[in-house]
Write a protein that holds these residues in place. Structure first.
Motif, mmCIF file in Angstrom:
data_model
loop_
_atom_site.group_PDB
_atom_site.id
_atom_site.type_symbol
_atom_site.label_atom_id
_atom_site.label_comp_id
_atom_site.label_asym_id
_atom_site.label_seq_id
_atom_site.Cartn_x
_atom_site.Cartn_y
_atom_site.Cartn_z
ATOM 1 N N GLY A 1 -3.938 15.577 -21.028
ATOM 2 C CA GLY A 1 -3.136 14.446 -21.493
ATOM 3 C C GLY A 1 -3.959 13.166 -21.514
ATOM 4 N N TRP A 2 -3.250 12.035 -21.544
ATOM 5 C CA TRP A 2 -3.939 10.740 -21.542
ATOM 6 C C TRP A 2 -4.459 10.405 -20.155
ATOM 7 N N ASN A 3 -5.650 9.844 -20.086
ATOM 8 C CA ASN A 3 -6.233 9.436 -18.809
ATOM 9 C C ASN A 3 -7.062 8.178 -18.994
ATOM 10 N N SER A 4 -7.300 7.499 -17.880
ATOM 11 C CA SER A 4 -8.265 6.389 -17.881
ATOM 12 C C SER A 4 -9.546 6.938 -17.301
ATOM 13 N N LEU B 1 -11.952 2.828 -21.066
ATOM 14 C CA LEU B 1 -12.032 4.070 -21.843
ATOM 15 C C LEU B 1 -10.776 4.889 -21.567
ATOM 16 N N ARG B 2 -10.056 5.258 -22.629
ATOM 17 C CA ARG B 2 -8.912 6.160 -22.498
ATOM 18 C C ARG B 2 -9.325 7.506 -23.059
ATOM 19 N N SER B 3 -8.929 8.565 -22.367
ATOM 20 C CA SER B 3 -9.263 9.901 -22.871
ATOM 21 C C SER B 3 -7.969 10.673 -23.083
ATOM 22 N N TYR B 4 -7.999 11.560 -24.057
ATOM 23 C CA TYR B 4 -6.852 12.463 -24.246
ATOM 24 C C TYR B 4 -7.408 13.874 -24.406
ATOM 25 N N ALA B 5 -6.980 14.771 -23.533
ATOM 26 C CA ALA B 5 -7.400 16.170 -23.649
ATOM 27 C C ALA B 5 -6.140 17.011 -23.830
ATOM 28 N N PRO B 6 -6.064 17.808 -24.900
ATOM 29 C CA PRO B 6 -4.832 18.564 -25.174
ATOM 30 C C PRO B 6 -4.572 19.670 -24.162
ATOM 31 N N ASP B 7 -5.620 20.047 -23.427
ATOM 32 C CA ASP B 7 -5.440 21.116 -22.448
ATOM 33 C C ASP B 7 -6.358 20.839 -21.266
ATOM 34 N N VAL B 8 -5.932 21.229 -20.086
ATOM 35 C CA VAL B 8 -6.723 20.973 -18.880
ATOM 36 C C VAL B 8 -8.096 21.645 -18.954
ATOM 37 N N ALA B 9 -8.189 22.730 -19.728
ATOM 38 C CA ALA B 9 -9.459 23.456 -19.827
ATOM 39 C C ALA B 9 -10.545 22.645 -20.541
ATOM 40 N N VAL B 10 -10.126 21.672 -21.366
ATOM 41 C CA VAL B 10 -11.107 20.935 -22.178
ATOM 42 C C VAL B 10 -12.106 20.189 -21.294
ATOM 43 N N LEU B 11 -11.587 19.477 -20.312
ATOM 44 C CA LEU B 11 -12.487 18.733 -19.416
ATOM 45 C C LEU B 11 -12.627 19.424 -18.056
ATOM 46 N N GLY C 1 0.880 -1.159 0.000
ATOM 47 C CA GLY C 1 0.000 0.000 0.000
ATOM 48 C C GLY C 1 0.915 1.205 0.000
ATOM 49 N N SER C 2 0.575 2.219 -0.818
ATOM 50 C CA SER C 2 1.521 3.319 -0.939
ATOM 51 C C SER C 2 0.830 4.639 -1.274
ATOM 52 N N ASP C 3 1.318 5.696 -0.643
ATOM 53 C CA ASP C 3 0.840 7.061 -0.906
ATOM 54 C C ASP C 3 1.839 7.824 -1.760
ATOM 55 N N THR C 4 2.629 7.097 -2.559
ATOM 56 C CA THR C 4 3.724 7.752 -3.277
ATOM 57 C C THR C 4 3.506 7.784 -4.791
ATOM 58 N N MET C 5 2.297 7.449 -5.263
ATOM 59 C CA MET C 5 2.129 7.258 -6.705
ATOM 60 C C MET C 5 1.233 8.312 -7.362
ATOM 61 N N LEU C 6 1.772 8.944 -8.389
ATOM 62 C CA LEU C 6 0.985 9.911 -9.163
ATOM 63 C C LEU C 6 0.238 9.194 -10.294
ATOM 64 N N GLY C 7 -0.773 9.870 -10.844
ATOM 65 C CA GLY C 7 -1.456 9.321 -12.023
ATOM 66 C C GLY C 7 -2.782 8.660 -11.709
ATOM 67 N N GLY C 8 -3.348 8.937 -10.523
ATOM 68 C CA GLY C 8 -4.640 8.332 -10.170
ATOM 69 C C GLY C 8 -4.436 7.073 -9.358
ATOM 70 N N MET C 9 -5.536 6.523 -8.898
ATOM 71 C CA MET C 9 -5.430 5.345 -8.032
ATOM 72 C C MET C 9 -5.055 4.100 -8.837
ATOM 73 N N GLU C 10 -4.024 3.398 -8.377
ATOM 74 C CA GLU C 10 -3.635 2.148 -9.035
ATOM 75 C C GLU C 10 -3.955 0.978 -8.121
ATOM 76 N N SER C 11 -4.803 0.098 -8.603
ATOM 77 C CA SER C 11 -5.182 -1.106 -7.843
ATOM 78 C C SER C 11 -5.014 -2.288 -8.787
ATOM 79 N N ARG C 12 -3.976 -3.085 -8.530
ATOM 80 C CA ARG C 12 -3.660 -4.186 -9.461
ATOM 81 C C ARG C 12 -3.318 -5.445 -8.688
ATOM 82 N N LEU C 13 -3.607 -6.574 -9.334
ATOM 83 C CA LEU C 13 -3.198 -7.862 -8.761
ATOM 84 C C LEU C 13 -2.678 -8.746 -9.884
ATOM 85 N N ASP C 14 -1.436 -9.209 -9.738
ATOM 86 C CA ASP C 14 -0.834 -10.156 -10.686
ATOM 87 C C ASP C 14 -0.842 -11.534 -10.057
#
Ligand code: NAP
Length: 401
Positions: A335-338, A311-321, A280-293
């Motif tokens: 940028g790219w997002n899930s 669904l992947r989204s790409y917004a060229p500027d933060v103002a778009v969304l 468990g970690s509070d050190t990760m950027l880019g949204g919540m990551e929850s994975r199991l291998d």
């Protein structure tokens, strides 16, 4: 087909988790209804009831006295889990308790204790007390003849349920599980101190992958040898890497952890020799990551609860969304997002609530029960001992502390 019985739910709490529950039970119309909500602050409780169309905003005692409440769902801070669970069980209500079932927050110290007294308590004493509290919750439910259901959404995530099915179909032997939950840090000031939460990232976030691992190995054991495969020992490490960031520098991860870890890892040994590595970690950027291998004898599986590629989204500027919500804890819409279409579905929260009400309607145990919650508490607190003492700790040691 007869109509399924509708389960009356008493929700306790009006915060983050309570809102998730309100959405999920709300989606189960006909099978479940939140008939009352109780929390600490009457005004907030009334507002929550209005927002979610709940008929009554009352106090906890009145909620327990309400004959239309069949099941109580506890969405309150960790320190309240045991007393409220036991009171609800004594009132004859089935109980849902979120993770962690119990926690050490200084219950055995004289009143008036501060952060330092709690955080410096011997880890063995913490493990013994937290385990005893979780055991007491399980025992209370049993003695009052009600179900204690453990609110672990990972067990119900569609990716993990499907993985469990495939493991069964392939009659696999799981050799090695690796999984974690990580993000850029809880924004709750309570998450920063042992006194309020009973541990750091390993407890708060690591409970999820640990719960899923114990569940999958138990199911494998029942299938292959007629008894669950259990965790027997752990080695672990905990740290607060954010302390290395100079105060003057900009950082996008949470800082200011008082005395708990912002990063924790445990390596679980199971009784068949297989391993589970959970973090468990509070050190990760880019949204919540929850994975199991999952590495098995004849199958390899990767469960992506979040982020995932539905669904992947790409917004060229933060103002778009602009302020649009895309997924939990993501800090920018540029940028790219899930842009996860339905987090309650992908995280398992919805299927979990559905199982709890179906279990009561059908008179069967829920998939996630108090025994699992108890075992998770043992693994987490044995891990705190292992990290503090720098050695492998057997879970059987806890009973002698
Ligand atoms: N995925 C998951 O399973 C998940 C995710 C998040 C959290 N959780 C768990 O959920 C629990 C609550 O977390 P949260 O993030 O929802 O916290 P939160 O947003 O701070 O909400 C806590 C709620 O508890 C209420 N409360 C506090 N003291 C109370 C009392 N004495 N009697 C009745 N209600 C009381 C508060 O009421 P007031 O607002 O009136 O003070 C508030 O509504 C924690 O155990 C956490 O570990 C689980």
């Amino acid at each position: 087909m007869p109509e399924p019985r509708r389960i009356g739910i008493g929700l306790v709490g009006t915060g983050f988790l309570a809102a998730t529950r309100a959405r999920c039970y709300g989606a189960l119309a006909g099978r479940a209804a939140i008939v009352a909500v109780a929390a600490r602050t009457p005004a907030r409780t009334a507002e929550f009831a209005r927002r979610w169309d709940i008929p009554r905003a009352i106090d906890f005692e009145s909620l327990l006295a309400d004959p239309t409440v069949e099941m109580v769902d506890l969405c309150v801070p960790n320190a309240l889990h045991r007393p409220l669970c036991e009171a609800a069980a004594a009132a004859g209500k089935h109980v849902v308790c979120t993770k962690p079932l119990s926690a050490y927050v200084g219950q055995d110290l004289a009143t008036g204790h501060g952060d330092a007294e709690v955080a410096s308590r011997d880890r063995r004493a913490m493990a013994a007390l937290a385990t005893a509290e979780a055991q007491s919750m399980v025992d209370a439910a049993r003695s009052f003849g009600v179900q204690l259901m453990y609110g672990e959404n990972w067990l119900y995530a569609p990716s993990i349920r499907r993985a469990a099915e495939l493991l069964e179909r392939a009659d696999s032997t799981i050799l090695d599980l690796r999984g974690g939950e990580a993000h850029s840090g809880s924004h709750s000031p309570y998450s920063r101190s042992w006194r309020h939460t009973g541990g750091g990232a390993l407890l708060r976030l690591g409970s999820h992958p640990i719960g899923a691992m114990l569940h999958l190995k138990a199911a494998e054991g029942r299938r292959r040898r007629g008894t669950p495969i259990r965790p027997v020992a752990v080695v672990a490490d905990v740290a607060d890497p954010q302390r290395s960031i100079e105060p003057s520098r900009t950082a996008y991860v949470a800082r200011g952890f008082v005395d708990v870890e912002s990063h924790g890892t445990t390596l679980i040994e199971f009784d068949d020799g297989s391993r589970g590595n959970a973090w468990g970690s509070d050190t990760m950027l880019g949204g919540m990551e929850s994975r199991l291998d999952i590495q098995a004898s004849n199958l390899r599986l990767t469960c992506n609860l979040s982020p995932n590629d539905m669904l992947r989204s790409y917004a060229p500027d933060v103002a778009v969304l602009a302020d649009t919500y895309l997924m939990e804890k993501v800090s920018t819409t540029a940028g790219w997002n899930s842009a996860i279409p339905d987090e309650d579905f992908c995280s398992g929260q919805l299927a979990m609530c559905a199982d709890f009400v179906a279990a009561l309607a059908e008179g069967r145990p829920a998939i996630a029960d108090g025994e699992l919650g108890l075992e998770v508490v043992k693994v987490v607190y044995a891990s705190y001992v292992a990290a503090a003492e720098g050695r492998r700790v057997r879970l059987s040691e806890i009973s002698s502390w």
